[in-house]
Design a protein around this motif. Structure first.
Motif, PDB file in Angstrom:
ATOM      1  N   UNK A 141      -1.132  -2.805  -4.154  1.00  0.00           N
ATOM      2  CA  UNK A 141       0.106  -3.455  -4.595  1.00  0.00           C
ATOM      3  C   UNK A 141      -0.011  -3.731  -6.080  1.00  0.00           C
ATOM      4  N   UNK A 142       1.125  -4.059  -6.683  1.00  0.00           N
ATOM      5  CA  UNK A 142       1.130  -4.343  -8.116  1.00  0.00           C
ATOM      6  C   UNK A 142       0.444  -5.668  -8.436  1.00  0.00           C
ATOM      7  N   UNK A 143       0.386  -6.551  -7.437  1.00  0.00           N
ATOM      8  CA  UNK A 143      -0.225  -7.853  -7.697  1.00  0.00           C
ATOM      9  C   UNK A 143      -0.734  -8.474  -6.404  1.00  0.00           C
ATOM     10  N   UNK A 169      -9.639  -6.005  -4.803  1.00  0.00           N
ATOM     11  CA  UNK A 169     -10.354  -5.603  -6.008  1.00  0.00           C
ATOM     12  C   UNK A 169      -9.350  -4.961  -6.959  1.00  0.00           C
ATOM     13  N   UNK A 170      -9.573  -5.065  -8.264  1.00  0.00           N
ATOM     14  CA  UNK A 170      -8.628  -4.466  -9.215  1.00  0.00           C
ATOM     15  C   UNK A 170      -8.514  -2.954  -9.025  1.00  0.00           C
ATOM     16  N   UNK A 171      -7.310  -2.435  -9.238  1.00  0.00           N
ATOM     17  CA  UNK A 171      -7.050  -0.998  -9.131  1.00  0.00           C
ATOM     18  C   UNK A 171      -6.028  -0.637 -10.209  1.00  0.00           C
ATOM     19  N   UNK A 172      -6.508  -0.231 -11.369  1.00  0.00           N
ATOM     20  CA  UNK A 172      -5.613   0.046 -12.477  1.00  0.00           C
ATOM     21  C   UNK A 172      -4.880  -1.221 -12.879  1.00  0.00           C
ATOM     22  N   UNK A 173      -3.558  -1.171 -12.830  1.00  0.00           N
ATOM     23  CA  UNK A 173      -2.783  -2.358 -13.174  1.00  0.00           C
ATOM     24  C   UNK A 173      -2.348  -3.135 -11.931  1.00  0.00           C
TER      25      UNK A 173
END
Length: 259
Positions: A141-143, A169-173
């Motif tokens: 998701x975006x956030x 976990x972070x994934x790009x933006x």
């Protein structure tokens, strides 16, 4: 397989503490810190079980025995030699019982936090309910806020949602799930059906004990009596739910420290 793990305490009484399904070693950190402060002799290893947290992924045929072997490999890698005390919540307790059957020489004692040895009925599995909702969520998701809204919108409580979101976990933006949800589903179906009563009812076993929450359904009265009959004393916390170490931390610590 060596798992991601961390240690609490510097003593020479070696202990491993194992979290429940969908959790990580961090779930038991507060209890481990309190225990080592109260008993400086303790040194506690807290791994992320296979397929959880930042540990390696699950094998397609992973079961309680393979999870237990991975914990033993991690004990070896971290210098925890010989027999150690095993403390396990929920899935972690079942892994501990499997270890007592698979690697008895590495198990000095087993303490079960609100879990019984028998197969877990589908209608009693809170983790199964959470997993069903988790599988409906998008892979990314975006956030974090977007995924939080999705889980709550599908019926998960806010506290459980915030706990599950610790696995992002972070994934790009944006963000994505750290674990493989389909692999966890296969594991869940396999491990909830396993029967571990032989760990309790064999002629000789390491010291076993269990503590159960009065608001939890995981250890029935029948299972508690069967545990007692097998030489595994069962303590009762009437006001605690399944997460006994969260609901009644001081009572659980006192119980762990009792001779």
């Amino acid at each position: 397989m060596v798992l991601e793990s961390f240690q609490v305490g510097t003593g020479d009484v070696l202990t491993v503490m194992l979290h429940g399904f969908l959790g990580t070693g961090r779930n038991l950190r507060s209890l481990a810190v309190a225990w080592t402060k109260a008993d400086p002799r303790r040194r506690i290893l807290l791994p992320d079980l296979t397929g959880h947290g930042t540990s390696p992924a699950l094998h397609p045929d992973s079961d309680l025995t393979t999870l237990a072997r991975d914990v033993v490999d991690t004990l070896d890698a971290q210098g925890f030699t010989g027999a150690v005390d095993w403390v396990g919540h929920s899935l972690g307790g079942r892994v501990s019982l499997a270890a007592s059957l698979e690697a008895s020489e590495r198990v000095r004692s087993v303490a079960l936090l609100d879990i019984a040895p028998g197969p877990v009925p589908v209608n009693l599995s809170d983790s199964g309910y959470v997993l069903d909702i988790l599988l409906k969520a998008p892979p990314r998701a975006d956030s974090r806020k977007d995924l939080r809204a999705n889980l709550i919108g599908n019926g998960l409580s806010e506290p459980l949602t915030d706990w599950i979101l610790m696995n992002l976990t972070p994934d790009g933006d944006g963000v994505r799930w750290r674990f493989d949800r389909d692999a966890l589903l296969r594991l869940h179906r396999r491990v909830t059906g396993e029967d571990l009563w032989p760990a309790v009812e064999r002629p000789v076993h390491p010291p076993l004990r269990c503590i159960r929450g009065g608001r939890s359904r995981y250890v029935s009265d029948e299972s508690a009596q069967r545990l007692e009959d097998g030489g595994c004393p069962v303590a009762f916390l009437p006001d605690a739910g399944h997460f006994v170490h969260v609901d009644s931390p001081q009572d659980v610590l006192t119980w762990l420290m009792a001779p």
